[in-house]
Design a protein around this motif. Structure first.
Motif, PDB file in Angstrom:
ATOM      1  N   THR A  71      23.413  42.867  49.386  1.00  0.00           N
ATOM      2  CA  THR A  71      24.902  43.293  49.741  1.00  0.00           C
ATOM      3  C   THR A  71      25.563  44.281  49.131  1.00  0.00           C
ATOM      4  OG1 THR A  71      25.628  41.374  48.177  1.00  0.00           O
ATOM      5  CG2 THR A  71      25.281  41.051  50.751  1.00  0.00           C
ATOM      6  N   CYS A  72      24.713  45.055  48.253  1.00  0.00           N
ATOM      7  CA  CYS A  72      25.257  45.732  47.079  1.00  0.00           C
ATOM      8  C   CYS A  72      25.873  46.887  47.710  1.00  0.00           C
ATOM      9  CB  CYS A  72      24.071  46.368  46.236  1.00  0.00           C
ATOM     10  SG  CYS A  72      24.440  47.677  44.825  1.00  0.00           S
ATOM     11  N   THR A 131      20.408  36.724  43.119  1.00  0.00           N
ATOM     12  CA  THR A 131      20.067  38.337  42.982  1.00  0.00           C
ATOM     13  C   THR A 131      19.721  38.855  44.028  1.00  0.00           C
ATOM     14  OG1 THR A 131      19.415  37.658  40.644  1.00  0.00           O
ATOM     15  CG2 THR A 131      18.628  39.578  41.262  1.00  0.00           C
ATOM     16  N   VAL A 132      18.937  38.364  44.905  1.00  0.00           N
ATOM     17  CA  VAL A 132      18.682  38.950  46.219  1.00  0.00           C
ATOM     18  C   VAL A 132      19.749  39.096  47.060  1.00  0.00           C
ATOM     19  CG1 VAL A 132      17.188  38.563  48.390  1.00  0.00           C
ATOM     20  CG2 VAL A 132      16.129  37.951  45.936  1.00  0.00           C
ATOM     21  N   VAL A 159      29.235  45.683  49.557  1.00  0.00           N
ATOM     22  CA  VAL A 159      30.238  45.425  48.510  1.00  0.00           C
ATOM     23  C   VAL A 159      30.849  46.101  47.557  1.00  0.00           C
ATOM     24  CG1 VAL A 159      30.589  43.663  46.635  1.00  0.00           C
ATOM     25  CG2 VAL A 159      29.370  42.850  48.515  1.00  0.00           C
ATOM     26  N   THR A 160      29.888  47.112  47.073  1.00  0.00           N
ATOM     27  CA  THR A 160      30.437  48.034  46.075  1.00  0.00           C
ATOM     28  C   THR A 160      30.590  49.409  46.475  1.00  0.00           C
ATOM     29  OG1 THR A 160      27.995  48.479  45.394  1.00  0.00           O
ATOM     30  CG2 THR A 160      29.241  46.662  44.312  1.00  0.00           C
ATOM     31  N   GLY A 161      30.172  49.699  47.896  1.00  0.00           N
ATOM     32  CA  GLY A 161      30.198  50.853  48.295  1.00  0.00           C
ATOM     33  C   GLY A 161      29.134  52.071  47.581  1.00  0.00           C
ATOM     34  N   SER A 162      28.161  51.549  46.994  1.00  0.00           N
ATOM     35  CA  SER A 162      27.329  52.266  46.186  1.00  0.00           C
ATOM     36  C   SER A 162      25.846  51.432  46.078  1.00  0.00           C
ATOM     37  CB  SER A 162      27.670  52.445  44.690  1.00  0.00           C
ATOM     38  OG  SER A 162      26.654  53.110  43.981  1.00  0.00           O
ATOM     39  N   ASN A 163      24.673  52.234  45.857  1.00  0.00           N
ATOM     40  CA  ASN A 163      23.595  51.330  45.848  1.00  0.00           C
ATOM     41  C   ASN A 163      23.014  51.657  44.348  1.00  0.00           C
ATOM     42  OD1 ASN A 163      22.740  54.135  46.031  1.00  0.00           O
ATOM     43  ND2 ASN A 163      21.321  53.590  47.827  1.00  0.00           N
ATOM     44  N   ASN A 191      34.421  40.663  50.622  1.00  0.00           N
ATOM     45  CA  ASN A 191      33.303  40.022  49.506  1.00  0.00           C
ATOM     46  C   ASN A 191      32.576  38.579  50.257  1.00  0.00           C
ATOM     47  OD1 ASN A 191      33.255  42.312  48.328  1.00  0.00           O
ATOM     48  ND2 ASN A 191      34.146  41.724  46.610  1.00  0.00           N
ATOM     49  N   ALA A 192      33.524  37.672  50.346  1.00  0.00           N
ATOM     50  CA  ALA A 192      33.468  36.428  51.135  1.00  0.00           C
ATOM     51  C   ALA A 192      32.602  36.532  52.492  1.00  0.00           C
ATOM     52  CB  ALA A 192      34.692  35.759  51.389  1.00  0.00           C
ATOM     53  N   ARG A 193      33.118  37.511  53.083  1.00  0.00           N
ATOM     54  CA  ARG A 193      32.245  37.681  54.464  1.00  0.00           C
ATOM     55  C   ARG A 193      30.840  38.304  54.252  1.00  0.00           C
ATOM     56  NH1 ARG A 193      37.789  39.026  56.154  1.00  0.00           N
ATOM     57  NH2 ARG A 193      37.226  41.382  55.854  1.00  0.00           N
ATOM     58  N   SER A 194      30.777  39.138  53.444  1.00  0.00           N
ATOM     59  CA  SER A 194      29.446  39.725  53.188  1.00  0.00           C
ATOM     60  C   SER A 194      28.556  38.547  52.560  1.00  0.00           C
ATOM     61  CB  SER A 194      29.685  40.658  52.124  1.00  0.00           C
ATOM     62  OG  SER A 194      30.273  41.862  52.627  1.00  0.00           O
ATOM     63  N   MET A 195      29.155  37.795  51.649  1.00  0.00           N
ATOM     64  CA  MET A 195      28.212  36.679  50.921  1.00  0.00           C
ATOM     65  C   MET A 195      27.730  35.687  51.959  1.00  0.00           C
ATOM     66  SD  MET A 195      27.710  37.424  47.874  1.00  0.00           S
ATOM     67  CE  MET A 195      27.703  39.218  48.123  1.00  0.00           C
TER      68      MET A 195
END
Length: 190
Positions: A142-143, A136-137, A146-150, A28-32
């Motif tokens: 990254t939704c 929010t963007v 990060v979550t494996g779902s959209n 998650n840190a890498r994605s952010m």
């Protein structure tokens, strides 16, 4: 407010736990970390945030353009976008300015004075609505990663529209209204 707190707000919107740092060894840190700067810069360039507005007075470069002999003025290092010049003494100000590479090119002489949108990296200066939009963007972009779902993307898109509407309303209160320049065709018909 910090980059980490903005990213943690994005993670909160995704229903995820917080991170300690952007360089933390966590997916998650890498994605952010990957999303933060490009999204920040894009949002600052696209919308005229008051905290990003700056002024410059720049000397001409010693080299003229290859043809037409126009003056070149190097853009400031934090330059994102040139802003429209408002009317002065009731007269519409029209400029022949063009952005070419790292320069503003024009027939005008030095110094060139203009307003522009500057890249702001200091989160302490961010407008709270910008910080919320940024989070929010980032969450929307990254939704899936990060979550494996959209599944949450639709709700985040709705949130983005609401935040932008609020920001435009606040901006309308803080700024003078802009009178649009008259079209050349209309001016020629007078």
């Amino acid at each position: 407010m910090s980059e980490v707190s903005i990213d943690n707000r994005a993670l909160q919107k995704l229903g995820e736990g917080s991170i300690e740092a952007l360089d933390q060894n966590h997916p998650n840190a890498r994605s952010m970390n990957l999303a933060y700067a490009p999204v920040r810069d894009r949002l600052q360039r696209v919308y005229s945030w008051n905290f990003c507005k700056a002024r410059a007075s720049i000397a001409a470069d010693s080299v003229k353009t290859l043809f037409n002999g126009l003056n070149r003025f190097e853009k400031p290092n934090n330059f994102l976008r040139l802003l429209r010049t408002k009317e002065i003494d009731g007269l519409d100000i029209r400029h022949d300015w063009q952005i070419e590479g790292n320069y503003v090119v024009t027939a005008e002489s030095a110094p060139l004075e203009f307003r522009y949108l500057a890249k702001v990296t200091d989160t302490a200066i961010f407008d709270p609505l910008f910080a919320e939009l940024l989070a929010t963007v980032i969450a929307k972009e990254t939704c899936l990663q990060v979550t494996g779902s959209n599944v949450r993307e639709g709700n985040l898109s709705d949130d983005i529209k609401i935040i932008l509407a609020e920001a435009r309303l606040v901006n309308a209160y803080e700024n003078d209204s802009e009178v649009p320049l008259e079209d050349d065709w209309v001016l020629a018909m007078r």
